[in-house]
Design a protein around this motif. Structure first.
Motif, PDB file in Angstrom:
ATOM      1  N   ASN A 188     -11.018 -40.675  12.505  1.00 35.14           N
ATOM      2  CA  ASN A 188      -9.566 -40.213  12.927  1.00 35.14           C
ATOM      3  C   ASN A 188      -8.630 -41.385  13.278  1.00 35.14           C
ATOM      4  O   ASN A 188      -7.667 -41.174  13.753  1.00 35.14           O
ATOM      5  CB  ASN A 188      -9.875 -39.591  14.296  1.00 35.14           C
ATOM      6  CG  ASN A 188     -10.664 -38.329  14.150  1.00 35.14           C
ATOM      7  OD1 ASN A 188     -10.062 -37.405  13.520  1.00 35.14           O
ATOM      8  ND2 ASN A 188     -11.626 -38.097  14.889  1.00 35.14           N
ATOM      9  N   LYS A 191      -7.208 -42.498   8.132  1.00 36.42           N
ATOM     10  CA  LYS A 191      -7.329 -43.035   6.780  1.00 36.42           C
ATOM     11  C   LYS A 191      -7.176 -42.083   5.779  1.00 36.42           C
ATOM     12  O   LYS A 191      -6.084 -42.318   4.778  1.00 36.42           O
ATOM     13  CB  LYS A 191      -8.901 -43.432   6.768  1.00 36.42           C
ATOM     14  CG  LYS A 191      -9.216 -44.857   7.476  1.00 36.42           C
ATOM     15  CD  LYS A 191     -10.930 -45.131   7.437  1.00 36.42           C
ATOM     16  CE  LYS A 191     -11.905 -44.027   7.488  1.00 36.42           C
ATOM     17  NZ  LYS A 191     -11.831 -43.587   8.896  1.00 36.42           N
ATOM     18  N   SER A 192      -7.697 -40.788   5.800  1.00 32.43           N
ATOM     19  CA  SER A 192      -7.463 -39.892   4.822  1.00 32.43           C
ATOM     20  C   SER A 192      -5.935 -39.554   4.594  1.00 32.43           C
ATOM     21  O   SER A 192      -5.317 -39.186   3.633  1.00 32.43           O
ATOM     22  CB  SER A 192      -8.248 -38.565   4.863  1.00 32.43           C
ATOM     23  OG  SER A 192      -7.924 -38.090   6.244  1.00 32.43           O
ATOM     24  N   SER A 193      -5.226 -39.403   5.980  1.00 32.40           N
ATOM     25  CA  SER A 193      -3.708 -39.026   5.913  1.00 32.40           C
ATOM     26  C   SER A 193      -3.072 -40.101   5.170  1.00 32.40           C
ATOM     27  O   SER A 193      -2.108 -39.780   4.410  1.00 32.40           O
ATOM     28  CB  SER A 193      -3.339 -38.932   7.628  1.00 32.40           C
ATOM     29  OG  SER A 193      -3.988 -38.383   8.258  1.00 32.40           O
ATOM     30  N   LYS A 239     -12.004 -35.146   3.204  1.00 29.95           N
ATOM     31  CA  LYS A 239     -11.597 -34.661   4.590  1.00 29.95           C
ATOM     32  C   LYS A 239     -10.186 -34.282   4.407  1.00 29.95           C
ATOM     33  O   LYS A 239      -9.605 -33.927   3.568  1.00 29.95           O
ATOM     34  CB  LYS A 239     -11.854 -35.544   5.489  1.00 29.95           C
ATOM     35  CG  LYS A 239     -13.191 -35.385   6.060  1.00 29.95           C
ATOM     36  CD  LYS A 239     -13.189 -36.661   7.237  1.00 29.95           C
ATOM     37  CE  LYS A 239     -12.133 -37.611   7.125  1.00 29.95           C
ATOM     38  NZ  LYS A 239     -12.044 -38.671   7.847  1.00 29.95           N
ATOM     39  N   LYS A 245     -15.127 -33.080  12.063  1.00 31.51           N
ATOM     40  CA  LYS A 245     -15.487 -34.480  11.608  1.00 31.51           C
ATOM     41  C   LYS A 245     -16.856 -34.911  11.830  1.00 31.51           C
ATOM     42  O   LYS A 245     -17.261 -34.995  13.066  1.00 31.51           O
ATOM     43  CB  LYS A 245     -14.665 -35.381  12.601  1.00 31.51           C
ATOM     44  CG  LYS A 245     -12.933 -35.246  11.774  1.00 31.51           C
ATOM     45  CD  LYS A 245     -12.664 -36.299  10.992  1.00 31.51           C
ATOM     46  CE  LYS A 245     -11.601 -36.005  10.161  1.00 31.51           C
ATOM     47  NZ  LYS A 245     -10.149 -36.407  10.750  1.00 31.51           N
ATOM     48  N   ASP A 300       4.089 -44.276  15.149  1.00 33.38           N
ATOM     49  CA  ASP A 300       5.245 -43.313  15.663  1.00 33.38           C
ATOM     50  C   ASP A 300       4.765 -43.073  16.816  1.00 33.38           C
ATOM     51  O   ASP A 300       5.781 -42.815  18.001  1.00 33.38           O
ATOM     52  CB  ASP A 300       5.250 -42.178  14.625  1.00 33.38           C
ATOM     53  CG  ASP A 300       3.845 -41.397  14.530  1.00 33.38           C
ATOM     54  OD1 ASP A 300       3.524 -40.345  15.141  1.00 33.38           O
ATOM     55  OD2 ASP A 300       2.847 -42.066  13.944  1.00 33.38           O
ATOM     56  N   ALA A 333       1.390 -42.613   8.851  1.00 30.76           N
ATOM     57  CA  ALA A 333       0.994 -41.659   7.879  1.00 30.76           C
ATOM     58  C   ALA A 333       1.964 -40.451   8.201  1.00 30.76           C
ATOM     59  O   ALA A 333       1.973 -39.613   7.028  1.00 30.76           O
ATOM     60  CB  ALA A 333      -0.616 -41.183   7.782  1.00 30.76           C
TER      61      ALA A 333
END
Ligand code: GDP
Length: 439
Positions: A188, A191-193, A239, A245, A300, A333
């Motif tokens: 969470n 990483k995948s984003s 993912k 998750k 952000d 991301a």
């Protein structure tokens, strides 16, 4: 490199055995200068086989989990990531409740497992203590004494025989023209984003390659004629779409990934801050001589929170104090903030990481350094630094030949590392210097 994992409940003697195995006379341990702390992780050469020995007990320090569950989790992770598992039991305690379940996990895995019965300090004890352990239903038991060193050499012989022959140094990392990049971080953190955004945003050619472990997948990508291998992106890329998750952060997996990459992107959630696991992974990255880049993702969320920004940056600074070379980069991301600069930064660091120097250049720097600040006397004798040569890149590794390798004080070697790093423009990568006796 193959991974050999040591598992077992607390106090069965894992860390003593770890030290024994790593400290065996024939075992050659890869020293990392300047790192003195508890080691749970050691690169070992034995009978021409090379492997990494990991004491899983030292890896995760989740004290909130109850012991039995912790052992089972440790074991599952070891089984997933390691090539050989050493399961250690306490000879004096006998079989404890739950041991049988752990053995079940091990057996089902199909991995090579050695069942070690520790604290068998004398042969007559073996006859007395071993039989009860056959109730576990395993074929072979290995009596050892971590404290007295019994059974260690034989064990290492057998473990080594299970492993593939060592590759040439350097072969294990990706090919010369491809930069191995790993995204490492807790679930969470984004990483995948990040990966999906990076892959989607740029004009890139992407293909999936099977990685080294059963369920790992690497992504080869070409961008502006440069090739990158995103390492072990399996769980990460799959993912994103899937929402539940199940991923758990595994330091063992991170270790394995660190073995194969040139550059580790340590991803941290800017709102959550730096965790102990992040700090550990950074430490291991340093030990392995990897270039590390800290990515503060979800920037952000704290863009307008000065206090959190300050707190975060201080924490990061503390976490990387021993790896001061690691650049820290703020990204999002979600908004794309900082992502345009990421590949140029990766390129810059990778270029430093792989740079090669001529002996003439290196020796001039050594000469100037010694002139400016000669090494202190050692036992009344002058310490001479004769010459220096680069023996490896990725990371840049130098050998300095001297009349007295032991006579060089830690602070002096650090001085030299800093001098060389500055003079060679290696600000953002680790630099290793070893001292050898002049032949
Ligand atoms: P992973 O487990 O590390 O791969 O994390 P994911 O990429 O699945 O992201 C976890 C959650 O964080 C998701 O809900 C994302 O939408 C969210 N997230 C990821 N990156 C950012 C970011 O830069 N800013 C914000 N605000 N949310 C993010």
């Amino acid at each position: 490199l193959p991974l050999v994992a040591l598992v077992g409940r607390p106090n069965v003697g894992k860390s003593s055995l770890f030290n024994r195995l790593a400290g065996s006379r024939k075992a050659i341990v890869d020293p990392t200068p300047g790192v003195t702390r508890d080691r749970h992780y050691e690169k070992i050469t034995w009978n021409d086989r090379r492997f990494i020995l990991v004491d899983t007990g030292g890896l995760e320090s989740d004290t909130t989990t109850e012991i039995n569950r912790l052992i089972q989790e440790q074991t599952s992770q070891a089984v997933a990531e390691a090539d050989v598992v050493l399961f250690l039991l306490d000879g004096r305690e006998g079989i404890l409740p739950d041991d049988q379940e752990v053995v079940e996990i091990l057996r089902r895995s199909g991995k090579k497992v050695f069942y070690l019965i520790n604290k068998i300090d004398a042969p007559e004890q073996a006859a007395k203590l071993l039989p009860t352990f056959y109730e576990l239903g395993v074929e072979e038991l290995w009596p050892v004494s971590a404290e007295h060193g019994q059974g260690i050499g034989d064990l290492l012989d057998r473990v080594a025989a299970e492993l593939p022959p060592a590759q040439e140094p350097g072969e294990e990392v990706s090919a010369e023209d491809t930069v191995g990049v790993a995204f490492i971080g807790r679930p969470n953190v984004g990483k995948s984003s990040l990966i999906n955004r990076l892959l989607g945003e740029e004009r890139m050619v992407v293909s999936n390659l099977p990685g080294t472990t059963r369920d790992s997948v690497d992504t080869l990508l070409t961008r502006a004629d440069k090739k990158y291998l995103l390492i072990d992106t399996a769980g990460i890329r799959r993912k994103g779409k899937v929402h539940e998750k199940v991923e758990k952060f595994s330091v063992l997996r991170a270790l394995r990934t660190l073995e194969r990459c040139d550059l580790a992107l340590i991803v941290i959630d800017a709102l959550e801050g730096v965790t102990e696991q992040d700090t550990k992974v950074l430490g291991y990255g340093l030990e392995r001589g990897r270039a590390c880049l800290v990515l503060l993702n979800k920037w952000d969320l704290i863009e307008h929170d000065r206090k959190q920004q300050q707190r975060l940056l201080e924490d990061v600074k503390r976490a990387v104090h021993f790896a001061g070379y690691a650049p820290v980069h703020r990204v999002s991301a979600l908004t794309g903030h900082g992502l345009g600069k990421l590949f140029p930064l990766i390129d810059k660091v990778a270029e430093q990481y792989r740079r090669k120097f001529t002996t003439a250049v290196l020796n001039r720097i050594l000469e100037e350094a010694v002139q400016a600040h000669p090494p202190a006397l050692h036992k009344g004798r002058r310490v001479k630094l004769n010459y220096v040569t680069q023996i490896a890149s990725s990371p840049p590794t130098l050998i300095i030949f001297t009349n007295d390798p032991k006579g060089i004080h830690f602070s002096y070697s650090r001085f030299l590392v800093n001098r060389f790093r500055e003079a060679l423009g290696l600000e953002q990568v680790p630099l290793r210097i070893f001292f050898r006796h002049k032949r």
